[in-house]
Design an enzyme around this catalytic site. Structure first.
Site, PDB file in Angstrom:
ATOM      1  N   GLU A  57      -6.044 -10.632  -1.578  1.00  0.00           N
ATOM      2  CA  GLU A  57      -6.887 -10.440  -0.390  1.00  0.00           C
ATOM      3  C   GLU A  57      -8.351 -10.341  -0.812  1.00  0.00           C
ATOM      4  O   GLU A  57      -9.078  -9.438  -0.402  1.00  0.00           O
ATOM      5  CB  GLU A  57      -6.471  -9.159   0.359  1.00  0.00           C
ATOM      6  CG  GLU A  57      -5.013  -9.132   0.739  1.00  0.00           C
ATOM      7  CD  GLU A  57      -4.604  -7.915   1.559  1.00  0.00           C
ATOM      8  OE1 GLU A  57      -5.492  -7.201   2.061  1.00  0.00           O
ATOM      9  OE2 GLU A  57      -3.392  -7.690   1.698  1.00  0.00           O
TER      10      GLU A  57
ATOM     11  N   ASN B  13       2.225  -5.039  -3.257  1.00  0.00           N
ATOM     12  CA  ASN B  13       0.820  -5.378  -2.970  1.00  0.00           C
ATOM     13  C   ASN B  13       0.018  -4.121  -2.662  1.00  0.00           C
ATOM     14  O   ASN B  13       0.459  -3.281  -1.883  1.00  0.00           O
ATOM     15  CB  ASN B  13       0.821  -6.310  -1.732  1.00  0.00           C
ATOM     16  CG  ASN B  13      -0.515  -6.978  -1.485  1.00  0.00           C
ATOM     17  OD1 ASN B  13      -1.114  -7.521  -2.414  1.00  0.00           O
ATOM     18  ND2 ASN B  13      -0.975  -6.957  -0.242  1.00  0.00           N
TER      19      ASN B  13
ATOM     20  N   HIS C  32     -10.204  -6.059  -2.412  1.00  0.00           N
ATOM     21  CA  HIS C  32     -11.303  -5.818  -1.461  1.00  0.00           C
ATOM     22  C   HIS C  32     -12.404  -5.100  -2.233  1.00  0.00           C
ATOM     23  O   HIS C  32     -12.373  -3.883  -2.385  1.00  0.00           O
ATOM     24  CB  HIS C  32     -10.817  -4.981  -0.275  1.00  0.00           C
ATOM     25  CG  HIS C  32      -9.800  -5.693   0.550  1.00  0.00           C
ATOM     26  ND1 HIS C  32     -10.108  -6.857   1.239  1.00  0.00           N
ATOM     27  CD2 HIS C  32      -8.496  -5.459   0.780  1.00  0.00           C
ATOM     28  CE1 HIS C  32      -9.022  -7.280   1.874  1.00  0.00           C
ATOM     29  NE2 HIS C  32      -8.033  -6.453   1.608  1.00  0.00           N
TER      30      HIS C  32
ATOM     31  N   ASP D  81     -12.145 -10.289  -1.260  1.00  0.00           N
ATOM     32  CA  ASP D  81     -13.451 -10.392  -0.612  1.00  0.00           C
ATOM     33  C   ASP D  81     -14.384  -9.400  -1.282  1.00  0.00           C
ATOM     34  O   ASP D  81     -13.941  -8.419  -1.870  1.00  0.00           O
ATOM     35  CB  ASP D  81     -13.383 -10.208   0.921  1.00  0.00           C
ATOM     36  CG  ASP D  81     -12.727  -8.926   1.386  1.00  0.00           C
ATOM     37  OD1 ASP D  81     -12.542  -8.007   0.576  1.00  0.00           O
ATOM     38  OD2 ASP D  81     -12.397  -8.837   2.581  1.00  0.00           O
TER      39      ASP D  81
ATOM     40  N   GLU E  49       0.798  -1.240   0.000  1.00  0.00           N
ATOM     41  CA  GLU E  49       0.000   0.000   0.000  1.00  0.00           C
ATOM     42  C   GLU E  49       0.826   1.284   0.000  1.00  0.00           C
ATOM     43  O   GLU E  49       0.566   2.192   0.782  1.00  0.00           O
ATOM     44  CB  GLU E  49      -0.960  -0.021   1.192  1.00  0.00           C
ATOM     45  CG  GLU E  49      -1.875  -1.229   1.165  1.00  0.00           C
ATOM     46  CD  GLU E  49      -2.791  -1.341   2.385  1.00  0.00           C
ATOM     47  OE1 GLU E  49      -2.781  -0.435   3.217  1.00  0.00           O
ATOM     48  OE2 GLU E  49      -3.509  -2.357   2.469  1.00  0.00           O
TER      49      GLU E  49
HETATM   50  O1  G3I Z   1      -1.876  -3.772  16.002  1.00  0.00           O
HETATM   51  C1  G3I Z   1      -2.428  -3.839  17.302  1.00  0.00           C
HETATM   52  C2  G3I Z   1      -1.369  -4.283  18.264  1.00  0.00           C
HETATM   53  O2  G3I Z   1      -0.290  -3.377  18.274  1.00  0.00           O
HETATM   54  C3  G3I Z   1      -1.979  -4.432  19.642  1.00  0.00           C
HETATM   55  O3  G3I Z   1      -1.016  -4.948  20.533  1.00  0.00           O
HETATM   56  C4  G3I Z   1      -3.157  -5.350  19.574  1.00  0.00           C
HETATM   57  C5  G3I Z   1      -3.842  -5.392  20.926  1.00  0.00           C
HETATM   58  O4  G3I Z   1      -4.531  -6.561  21.054  1.00  0.00           O
HETATM   59  O5  G3I Z   1      -4.096  -4.894  18.596  1.00  0.00           O
HETATM   60  C6  G3I Z   1      -3.575  -4.818  17.294  1.00  0.00           C
HETATM   61  O6  G3I Z   1      -4.525  -4.354  16.357  1.00  0.00           O
HETATM   62  C7  G3I Z   1      -5.264  -5.290  15.631  1.00  0.00           C
HETATM   63  C8  G3I Z   1      -4.545  -5.611  14.309  1.00  0.00           C
HETATM   64  O7  G3I Z   1      -5.345  -6.387  13.491  1.00  0.00           O
HETATM   65  C9  G3I Z   1      -3.215  -6.362  14.435  1.00  0.00           C
HETATM   66  O8  G3I Z   1      -2.571  -6.367  13.183  1.00  0.00           O
HETATM   67  C10 G3I Z   1      -6.614  -4.651  15.320  1.00  0.00           C
HETATM   68  O9  G3I Z   1      -7.323  -4.404  16.488  1.00  0.00           O
HETATM   69  C11 G3I Z   1      -7.407  -5.533  14.412  1.00  0.00           C
HETATM   70  O10 G3I Z   1      -8.638  -4.967  14.053  1.00  0.00           O
HETATM   71  C12 G3I Z   1      -6.543  -5.800  13.229  1.00  0.00           C
HETATM   72  O11 G3I Z   1      -7.057  -5.650  11.978  1.00  0.00           O
HETATM   73  C13 G3I Z   1      -6.339  -6.178  10.864  1.00  0.00           C
HETATM   74  C14 G3I Z   1      -5.961  -5.044   9.941  1.00  0.00           C
HETATM   75  O12 G3I Z   1      -5.377  -5.574   8.759  1.00  0.00           O
HETATM   76  C15 G3I Z   1      -4.942  -4.136  10.610  1.00  0.00           C
HETATM   77  O13 G3I Z   1      -4.694  -3.031   9.842  1.00  0.00           O
HETATM   78  C16 G3I Z   1      -7.263  -7.180  10.183  1.00  0.00           C
HETATM   79  O14 G3I Z   1      -7.444  -8.299  11.041  1.00  0.00           O
HETATM   80  C17 G3I Z   1      -6.638  -7.624   8.871  1.00  0.00           C
HETATM   81  O15 G3I Z   1      -7.574  -8.377   8.148  1.00  0.00           O
HETATM   82  C18 G3I Z   1      -6.271  -6.409   8.047  1.00  0.00           C
HETATM   83  O16 G3I Z   1      -5.663  -6.851   6.875  1.00  0.00           O
HETATM   84  C19 G3I Z   1      -5.287  -5.850   5.915  1.00  0.00           C
HETATM   85  C20 G3I Z   1      -4.076  -6.348   5.186  1.00  0.00           C
HETATM   86  O17 G3I Z   1      -3.055  -6.627   6.102  1.00  0.00           O
HETATM   87  C21 G3I Z   1      -3.598  -5.334   4.154  1.00  0.00           C
HETATM   88  N1  G3I Z   1      -4.658  -4.981   3.264  1.00  0.00           N
HETATM   89  C22 G3I Z   1      -5.885  -4.531   3.886  1.00  0.00           C
HETATM   90  C23 G3I Z   1      -6.389  -5.568   4.878  1.00  0.00           C
HETATM   91  C24 G3I Z   1      -7.681  -5.128   5.487  1.00  0.00           C
HETATM   92  O18 G3I Z   1      -7.502  -3.976   6.276  1.00  0.00           O
END
Ligand code: G3I
Length: 718
Positions: free
Chosen positions: A439, A370, A411, A441, A321
Site C-alpha cells: 500500500e 499485511n 504508508h 504512498d 493489521e
Molecule cells: O465502511 C462504510 C460503509 O459501511 C458505509 O456503508 C459507507 C457509506 O457510504 O461508507 C463506508 O466507509 C468508507 C470506507 O472507505 C469503505 O471501506 C469511508 O467513508 C471511506 O473514507 C473509506 O476509507 C477507506 C479506508 O481504508 C477505510 O478504513 C479508504 O478509501 C482506503 O484507502 C483505506 O485503505 C486502508 C487499507 O484497507 C488498509 N491499510 C490502511 C489503508 C488506509 O487507511
C-alpha cells in the site's frame, strides 16, 4: 429554466432520495438559498440542503448555537463510527470529466481535539470509491476551520455521488458544518503523457500494482492504470463488510464484474482482505458472542470469499493489521496482538484459524499477513515472531508454509528512514517468506499543496525505497501503490502518490521509474553532514539562573523551523562533568501555553541524547528524549530515562530559560568524547496547539525514534 428553479427541483429529488434516512428537518419545497451560479452551495439558513446522515443514526439539526456565516449551521451529533457524518448528493451538479472545488467549514464541539476529513464518494455499496479530499487536526479552540480541495469526476455514470464529512480517528466527535460549496474549476482537459510504462521498467523484477474500485474500470484513470500497472487490489470492495454486510448474504456481483474486466485487460488481482478490525460487520464478532460462533463466522467468511475468487486472485491479505503499534514485548507476539473484536471473541489462535480456512478454500493463492508501520523495528519483530511461530508449528505443504508472505503496507512520510525498511525486509526474508510492498504512498506537503522542493524530497524518498526494493527483488513479489493520483488518495491533502490531480507524472514517478538516476540528479537534497558543537567542563547549579560558569560556553541557534509557522526559537549551551551532561536553553517568542494534554504540544524544549553516538535508525538503550515545559514539568521517552534527571525553569515575558542535568548512564565521558545531541523547541499557539517546531540539526522530525539525524556534541576542556 432558471438555475435556482432547477435546483429547487433537484433538492426535492434529494429529499425523496433520502427517504428512510433520519433527516431531522425537512423543509417544505422552496427556493434554496445560496445555490451558486454553477454548482452547489449551502449555508443552512433555511433548510439542511439535502444533507442526510451517512450511517442513518447520526443526528443532524439546524442550529443557531454557532454559524460561520448568517445565523445557522448544521449540527452533527450521535456519531458512533469514524465514517459516520453528514453527506449530500451532488451528482446533479457535476459533469463527467470536469474538476470541482469542494469546500466547507467545520467547528468542533467535542471531544477537545479530533481529526476531521472532507471526502467524496462515487457510486454506492461495494461498488463505491472514496477519496479523502482534505483533512485537519482540529480542537475546540480552533473555531471555524475550512476543509477544501479539488476533485475531478472522471466517471459520473454510477448516478450516485456525495460529499461528506467523517473523522479519521475519533468516531464520537460532534461538530458543526457551514457554507458548503461545490463549484466547477476551469481546468484543461486531461491528456495522458507518453511515458515509459512503470510495469515495463520492473518486468521480471516484481509486479507493480495499484488500487481500483468497481466504478473505476473506464475513463482516463483506467487508461493510466492500464499503461503503468499489472496487478490491482480492490481499495475497499473486497473488505469483509463489503462482501458480507449481512450474515449469509454475500454480495459478489460488482466485484465479479470488476475482476472480469480487469483480468480481460491483462491485470492480475490481489485480494484485500479476509479479516480486519475495520470495515468488518459487527455481527461477525460482537461483544459477548461465543467463541464457537465467532470462529464459525470467521471461517465461513474466509472460506466462502477465498473459494469464490479461487483461480481469479493470485494472493490474499488474509489478515490485516493484527499487531499493535510499537509493541513493548515484541518477541511475545501473542501479547503484541491488537485487542480487536476477533481477538476478544476468539483469542490469539484466530490468526492461525483464518490462514487455515483461506488455504483450504484456495490452495493456490499466496497467503499474506499485511500490516502498516513495519519499518518500526519493534512492530516488525512482533510480526516476525508471529509468522515464525505459526509457520514452524504448521508443516509445509508442497514446500509452502502456511503463511506465504508478509505485506509491508508502506504508508510513509518523506522522513521515513529507509534503513528501517531495509532492516525489516531482511528480517522477513530470513523467515523464508515472500515480501510485498502492498500500500505504498509517501506523504509530502499539506493542504493539497506541494512545493517544488517538497516534490523533489518526496522523489528522493521514493527513489531510496525503490532502490532497496530492487536489491531484494528476488524475494519481493509485488510493489503496489495505494492510489493513482493525489486527489483520489485516502490522504489527498498530503499529495502522496506518483501522479498529480491532472494525471501528470510527478518527480515521484521518475524516482520510482529510475531511482539511481533520480538520486544522482538530485544529490543536493540528500542529508547534509551533522552540525557540531563543543561542551565545556564544569558543574553548574540547576536553578534556572544563568551563573558565570556559562559565560563563553559555545552556543548553538535552535532556529531551523520544521512547520509552516515560524514560532519560538532559542539558543543552547552544554557543560559536562564525570557524571552528567548539563544543558542551558533560552527560548524567545513563545506564547507560553501548556493547555494541550499532549506534552509535545506545549511550549517546551527537548533534548535528544545518543550517548554512544551510534546514529541508529531506531532507539538503542543509551538513547533518550527529555522534554521540559516552561513551567518545569518534565516528560521522557522512553519513560526509563527519567532517573537522575533534574531541571529548573524561569520565565520572563515571552521568554523562558531551562537548565537541565542528564546523567550519563552508558558511557564514561572523557575529553574528546562525541555524543549524538539535538535540541528542539516546541511552540504552542494561544489556543493550545503546537504551531511551530524549531530544531538545531535534525530536520527529519524523527528524533523521537531515530538518532541518525542528530548533531554531534564533543566533550572538551577538562
Ligand atoms: O465502511 C462504510 C460503509 O459501511 C458505509 O456503508 C459507507 C457509506 O457510504 O461508507 C463506508 O466507509 C468508507 C470506507 O472507505 C469503505 O471501506 C469511508 O467513508 C471511506 O473514507 C473509506 O476509507 C477507506 C479506508 O481504508 C477505510 O478504513 C479508504 O478509501 C482506503 O484507502 C483505506 O485503505 C486502508 C487499507 O484497507 C488498509 N491499510 C490502511 C489503508 C488506509 O487507511
Amino acid at each position: 429554466m432558471k438555475k435556482s428553479t432547477l435546483c429547487a427541483i433537484v433538492l426535492t429529488v434529494l429529499f425523496s432520495a433520502c427517504a428512510g434516512q433520519k433527516v431531522v428537518k425537512q423543509e417544505p419545497v422552496q427556493e434554496p438559498v445560496g445555490v451558486a451560479e454553477s454548482g452547489y452551495a449551502q449555508s443552512f439558513e433555511t433548510d439542511n440542503g439535502g444533507f442526510f446522515p451517512r450511517g442513518g443514526e447520526e443526528l443532524l439539526t439546524l442550529s443557531t448555537e454557532s454559524a460561520h456565516s448568517g445565523n445557522y449551521s448544521l449540527k452533527v451529533e450521535n456519531r458512533s463510527k469514524a465514517w459516520h457524518g453528514p453527506s449530500v448528493r451532488i451528482e446533479q451538479y457535476l459533469e463527467q470529466g470536469k474538476e470541482y472545488t469542494l469546500s466547507l467549514w467545520v467547528k468542533l464541539i467535542s471531544p477537545n481535539a479530533s481529526q476531521l476529513q472532507l471526502s467524496t464518494q462515487v457510486g454506492e455499496g461495494n461498488a463505491a470509491s472514496y477519496s479523502n479530499i482534505a483533512r485537519a487536526d482540529i480542537s475546540t479552540a480552533s473555531g471555524w476551520l475550512q476543509l477544501a480541495g479539488t476533485y475531478r469526476y472522471d466517471n459520473t455514470s454510477s448516478g450516485y455521488i456525495t460529499v461528506y464529512v467523517e473523522s479519521s480517528t475519533d468516531a464520537p466527535a460532534s461538530f458543526y458544518i457551514d457554507d458548503v460549496q461545490v463549484s466547477e474549476l476551469i481546468s484543461a482537459p486531461l491528456v495522458l503523457e507518453d511515458l515509459p510504462p512503470l510495469k515495463a521498467r520492473y518486468e521480471g523484477t516484481f509486479l507493480i500494482g495499484n488500487v481500483i474500485a468497481p466504478t473505476g474500470t473506464s475513463g482516463q484513470r483506467f487508461e493510466l492504470l492500464k499503461k503503468h500497472f499489472n496487478i490491482l487490489t480492490a481499495e475497499n470492495a473486497m473488505k469483509p463488510s463489503s462482501l458480507q454486510h449481512d450474515k449469509g448474504v454475500f454480495t459478489f456481483e460488482d466485484v465479479d464484474k470488476m475482476i472480469d474486466t480487469v483480468r480481460a485487460e491483462g491485470f492480475k488481482v490481489h485480494g484485500h482482505t479476509l479479516a480486519w478490525h475495520q470495515q468488518s460487520s459487527e455481527w461477525m464478532n460482537y461483544d459477548g458472542i461465543s467463541r464457537d460462533e465467532a470462529i464459525d463466522n470467521l471461517v465461513t467468511h474466509a472460506k466462502t470469499v477465498a473459494g469464490h475468487f479461487s483461480g481469479k486472485v493470485i494472493s490474499w491479505d488474509v489478515l490485516n493489521e493484527a499487531i499493535v503499534d510499537n509493541p513493548q514485548h515484541p518477541t511475545d507476539w501473542k501479547a503484541s496482538l491488537r485487542q480487536s473484536p476477533w481477538y476478544k471473541a476468539i483469542g490469539p489462535d484466530y490468526v492461525e484459524i483464518v490462514f487455515k480456512a483461506a488455504r483450504e478454500a484456495d490452495p493456490e493463492a499466496m497467503l499474506y499477513y499485511n500490516d502498516y508501520n513495519l519499518d518500526n523495528q519493534n512492530k516488525s519483530l512482533a510480526v516476525y515472531s508471529m509468522v515464525k511461530d505459526i509457520n514452524e508449528r504448521n508443516p509445509q505443504v508442497n514446500g509452502r508454509p502456511l503463511i506465504d508472505g508478509i505485506g509491508m503496507q508502506g504508508h510513509y512520510v518523506t522522513n521515513t528512514n529507509p534503513t528501517n525498511v531495509r532492516l525489516s525486509i531482511e528480517r522477513f526474508i530470513s523467515l523464508g517468506v515472500e515480501v510485498s510492498i502492498t500500500e505504498l504512498d509517501i506523504q509530502a506537503g499539506s493542504n493539497s499543496q506541494l512545493t517544488e522542493k517538497q516534490a523533489l524530497q518526496q522523489g528522493i524518498a521514493y527513489a531510496n525505497l525503490f532502490k532497496i526494493f530492487k536489491e531484494y527483488a528476488q524475494h519481493i513479489g509485488r510493489v503496489t501503490l495505494w492510489g493513482l493520483e493525489d486527489s483520489s488518495s485516502w490522504r489527498a491533502a498530503t499529495n502522496p502518490l506518483l501522479f498529480d490531480k491532472d494525471l501528470h507524472a510527478k518527480p515521484a514517478f521518475y524516482a520510482a521509474s529510475d531511482p539511481e538516476r533520480f538520486i544522482a540528479q538530485n544529490e543536493a537534497l540528500l542529508p547534509q553532514d551533522a552540525k557540531r558543537v563543543d561542551a565545556r567542563y564544569g558543574t553548574p547549579t540547576i536553578d534556572g539562573a544563568v551563573e558565570s560558569l556559562w559565560n563563553g560556553v559555545p552556543s548553538v541557534n535552535v532556529d531551523q523551523q520544521l512547520m509552516a509557522w515560524q514560532g519560538a526559537t532559542g539558543t543552547a549551551q552544554a557543560l559536562w562533568d564525570d557524571s552528567n551532561l548539563y544543558v542551558l536553553i533560552t527560548v524567545t517568542g513563545a506564547e507560553l501555553n501548556k493547555a494541550n494534554t499532549n506534552a509535545y504540544e506545549q511550549d517546551s524544549v527537548e533534548i535528544f541524547v545518543d550517548e554512544n553516538n551510534h546514529k541508529t535508525s531506531f532507539y538503542e538503550e543509551d538513547d533518550g528524549q527529555f522534554r521540559v515545559n516552561f513551567a518545569n514539568e518534565a516528560t521522557f521517552n522512553p519513560a526509563s530515562v527519567a532517573g537522575g534527571f533534574v531541571s529548573a525553569a524561569t520565565v520572563s515575558g515571552k521568554s523562558y530559560t531551562v537548565e537541565i542535568k542528564i546523567p550519563f548512564k552508558h558511557i564514561q565521558p572523557a575529553d574528546g568524547t562525541e555524543i549524538g545531541y539535538d535540541i528542539q523547541i516546541n511552540g504552542a499557539s494561544a489556543s493550545g496547539i503546537r504551531q511551530s517546531v524549531a530544531i538545531w540539526n535534525d530536520l527529519t522530525g524523527n528524533g523521537y525514534q531515530d538518532t541518525s539525524g542528530y548533531g554531534i556534541l564533543t566533550l572538551t576542556a577538562k
